[in-house]
Design a protein around this motif. Sequence first.
Motif, PDB file in Angstrom:
ATOM      1  N   SER A   1       0.806   9.499  -3.319  1.00 47.53           N
ATOM      2  CA  SER A   1       1.261   9.382  -1.942  1.00 47.53           C
ATOM      3  C   SER A   1       1.820  10.703  -1.429  1.00 47.53           C
ATOM      4  CB  SER A   1       2.328   8.292  -1.844  1.00 47.53           C
ATOM      5  OG  SER A   1       2.748   8.163  -0.523  1.00 47.53           O
ATOM      6  N   MET A   2       1.102  11.277  -0.460  1.00 48.49           N
ATOM      7  CA  MET A   2       1.549  12.528   0.138  1.00 48.49           C
ATOM      8  C   MET A   2       2.514  12.266   1.288  1.00 48.49           C
ATOM      9  SD  MET A   2      -2.160  14.352   0.011  1.00 48.49           S
ATOM     10  CE  MET A   2      -1.678  15.924   0.653  1.00 48.49           C
ATOM     11  N   LEU A   3       2.454  11.050   1.821  1.00 49.29           N
ATOM     12  CA  LEU A   3       3.346  10.647   2.893  1.00 49.29           C
ATOM     13  C   LEU A   3       4.361   9.650   2.344  1.00 49.29           C
ATOM     14  CD1 LEU A   3       0.751   9.935   5.716  1.00 49.29           C
ATOM     15  CD2 LEU A   3       2.227  11.923   5.537  1.00 49.29           C
ATOM     16  N   ARG A   4       5.546   9.697   2.901  1.00 45.83           N
ATOM     17  CA  ARG A   4       6.528   8.673   2.535  1.00 45.83           C
ATOM     18  C   ARG A   4       6.112   7.353   3.164  1.00 45.83           C
ATOM     19  NH1 ARG A   4      10.794  12.110   4.757  1.00 45.83           N
ATOM     20  NH2 ARG A   4      11.107  10.322   6.092  1.00 45.83           N
ATOM     21  N   GLU A   5       6.561   6.271   2.555  1.00 45.54           N
ATOM     22  CA  GLU A   5       6.199   4.942   3.053  1.00 45.54           C
ATOM     23  C   GLU A   5       6.663   4.741   4.496  1.00 45.54           C
ATOM     24  OE1 GLU A   5       3.849   1.795   2.453  1.00 45.54           O
ATOM     25  OE2 GLU A   5       4.221   3.328   0.945  1.00 45.54           O
TER      26      GLU A   5
ATOM     27  N   SER B   1       3.288  -0.850  -9.393  1.00 45.13           N
ATOM     28  CA  SER B   1       3.189   0.164 -10.436  1.00 45.13           C
ATOM     29  C   SER B   1       2.528   1.388  -9.810  1.00 45.13           C
ATOM     30  CB  SER B   1       2.384  -0.325 -11.641  1.00 45.13           C
ATOM     31  OG  SER B   1       1.015  -0.379 -11.347  1.00 45.13           O
ATOM     32  N   LYS B   2       2.796   2.528 -10.364  1.00 44.43           N
ATOM     33  CA  LYS B   2       2.277   3.778  -9.818  1.00 44.43           C
ATOM     34  C   LYS B   2       0.748   3.796  -9.836  1.00 44.43           C
ATOM     35  CE  LYS B   2       2.753   8.025  -8.310  1.00 44.43           C
ATOM     36  NZ  LYS B   2       2.468   8.109  -6.894  1.00 44.43           N
ATOM     37  N   SER B   3       0.155   3.357 -10.935  1.00 43.30           N
ATOM     38  CA  SER B   3      -1.311   3.379 -11.020  1.00 43.30           C
ATOM     39  C   SER B   3      -1.939   2.386 -10.029  1.00 43.30           C
ATOM     40  CB  SER B   3      -1.776   3.081 -12.444  1.00 43.30           C
ATOM     41  OG  SER B   3      -1.334   1.801 -12.849  1.00 43.30           O
TER      42      SER B   3
ATOM     43  N   GLU C   1      -0.594   1.399  -7.134  1.00 48.61           N
ATOM     44  CA  GLU C   1      -0.413   1.982  -5.801  1.00 48.61           C
ATOM     45  C   GLU C   1      -1.439   3.081  -5.545  1.00 48.61           C
ATOM     46  OE1 GLU C   1       2.839   4.373  -3.069  1.00 48.61           O
ATOM     47  OE2 GLU C   1       3.534   3.318  -4.857  1.00 48.61           O
ATOM     48  N   ASP C   2      -1.635   3.960  -6.525  1.00 48.41           N
ATOM     49  CA  ASP C   2      -2.607   5.038  -6.358  1.00 48.41           C
ATOM     50  C   ASP C   2      -4.018   4.497  -6.194  1.00 48.41           C
ATOM     51  OD1 ASP C   2      -0.551   6.836  -6.585  1.00 48.41           O
ATOM     52  OD2 ASP C   2      -1.017   7.441  -8.644  1.00 48.41           O
ATOM     53  N   GLY C   3      -4.388   3.522  -7.012  1.00 50.41           N
ATOM     54  CA  GLY C   3      -5.724   2.941  -6.925  1.00 50.41           C
ATOM     55  C   GLY C   3      -5.970   2.238  -5.607  1.00 50.41           C
ATOM     56  N   VAL C   4      -5.002   1.427  -5.181  1.00 47.40           N
ATOM     57  CA  VAL C   4      -5.130   0.714  -3.910  1.00 47.40           C
ATOM     58  C   VAL C   4      -5.219   1.705  -2.755  1.00 47.40           C
ATOM     59  CG1 VAL C   4      -3.839  -0.748  -2.284  1.00 47.40           C
ATOM     60  CG2 VAL C   4      -4.087  -1.448  -4.664  1.00 47.40           C
ATOM     61  N   THR C   5      -4.396   2.739  -2.788  1.00 51.43           N
ATOM     62  CA  THR C   5      -4.411   3.733  -1.718  1.00 51.43           C
ATOM     63  C   THR C   5      -5.756   4.439  -1.647  1.00 51.43           C
ATOM     64  OG1 THR C   5      -2.022   4.048  -1.874  1.00 51.43           O
ATOM     65  CG2 THR C   5      -3.275   5.812  -0.834  1.00 51.43           C
ATOM     66  N   ILE C   6      -6.273   4.858  -2.782  1.00 48.96           N
ATOM     67  CA  ILE C   6      -7.568   5.546  -2.805  1.00 48.96           C
ATOM     68  C   ILE C   6      -8.683   4.630  -2.318  1.00 48.96           C
ATOM     69  CG2 ILE C   6      -9.320   6.499  -4.362  1.00 48.96           C
ATOM     70  CD1 ILE C   6      -6.943   7.681  -5.984  1.00 48.96           C
ATOM     71  N   LEU C   7      -8.710   3.387  -2.798  1.00 52.00           N
ATOM     72  CA  LEU C   7      -9.766   2.457  -2.399  1.00 52.00           C
ATOM     73  C   LEU C   7      -9.701   2.104  -0.915  1.00 52.00           C
ATOM     74  CD1 LEU C   7      -9.970   0.079  -5.481  1.00 52.00           C
ATOM     75  CD2 LEU C   7     -11.659   1.756  -4.715  1.00 52.00           C
ATOM     76  N   THR C   8      -8.508   1.887  -0.375  1.00 48.00           N
ATOM     77  CA  THR C   8      -8.415   1.535   1.045  1.00 48.00           C
ATOM     78  C   THR C   8      -8.764   2.730   1.931  1.00 48.00           C
ATOM     79  OG1 THR C   8      -6.010   1.860   1.002  1.00 48.00           O
ATOM     80  CG2 THR C   8      -6.816  -0.398   0.783  1.00 48.00           C
ATOM     81  N   ILE C   9      -8.375   3.923   1.525  1.00 49.34           N
ATOM     82  CA  ILE C   9      -8.755   5.109   2.306  1.00 49.34           C
ATOM     83  C   ILE C   9     -10.266   5.308   2.265  1.00 49.34           C
ATOM     84  CG2 ILE C   9      -8.624   7.638   2.382  1.00 49.34           C
ATOM     85  CD1 ILE C   9      -5.654   7.371   1.631  1.00 49.34           C
ATOM     86  N   ALA C  10     -10.873   5.123   1.094  1.00 50.02           N
ATOM     87  CA  ALA C  10     -12.325   5.266   0.975  1.00 50.02           C
ATOM     88  C   ALA C  10     -13.049   4.216   1.822  1.00 50.02           C
ATOM     89  CB  ALA C  10     -12.743   5.154  -0.489  1.00 50.02           C
ATOM     90  N   ALA C  11     -12.585   2.969   1.780  1.00 45.91           N
ATOM     91  CA  ALA C  11     -13.199   1.910   2.572  1.00 45.91           C
ATOM     92  C   ALA C  11     -13.032   2.181   4.062  1.00 45.91           C
ATOM     93  CB  ALA C  11     -12.586   0.562   2.201  1.00 45.91           C
ATOM     94  N   MET C  12     -11.851   2.646   4.452  1.00 43.39           N
ATOM     95  CA  MET C  12     -11.605   2.969   5.860  1.00 43.39           C
ATOM     96  C   MET C  12     -12.551   4.073   6.323  1.00 43.39           C
ATOM     97  SD  MET C  12      -8.208   4.625   7.547  1.00 43.39           S
ATOM     98  CE  MET C  12      -8.428   6.065   6.524  1.00 43.39           C
TER      99      MET C  12
END
Length: 118
Positions: A2-6, A83-85, A87-98
Amino acid sequence: MSMLRESQIMKIHYITGIAALFVVAVHIMMRLIMPYNMSLEYENVIANYHNLPYAILLESILVLIAIHGFNGLRIILLELRQSKSWEDGVTILTIAAMMAVIAYGTRTIIVANGLGFE
């Protein structure tokens, strides 16, 4: 990851939601000009894409709804597990889908405008 804060991500979520309300309201108001059944005819749909300001409006709806929707999905999925992993996975997948949805929608607007890839 996460490069941005929540809190910044939530501000983006709120801003895209409010902006989407505005552009969708303009879109609906534009549809009131023509009867609904006529607005679905092929010639009228293609004419909308040839109208540059309206095509820009449709592109902005696409981008705002994609960002807002996939961010909302991300938030829901993050509430399932912490969990960190995850969160990272969900973030990557949702950004890719978007990005995929925006790319395909933009391609559709370009092709319908006659500038297409075909």
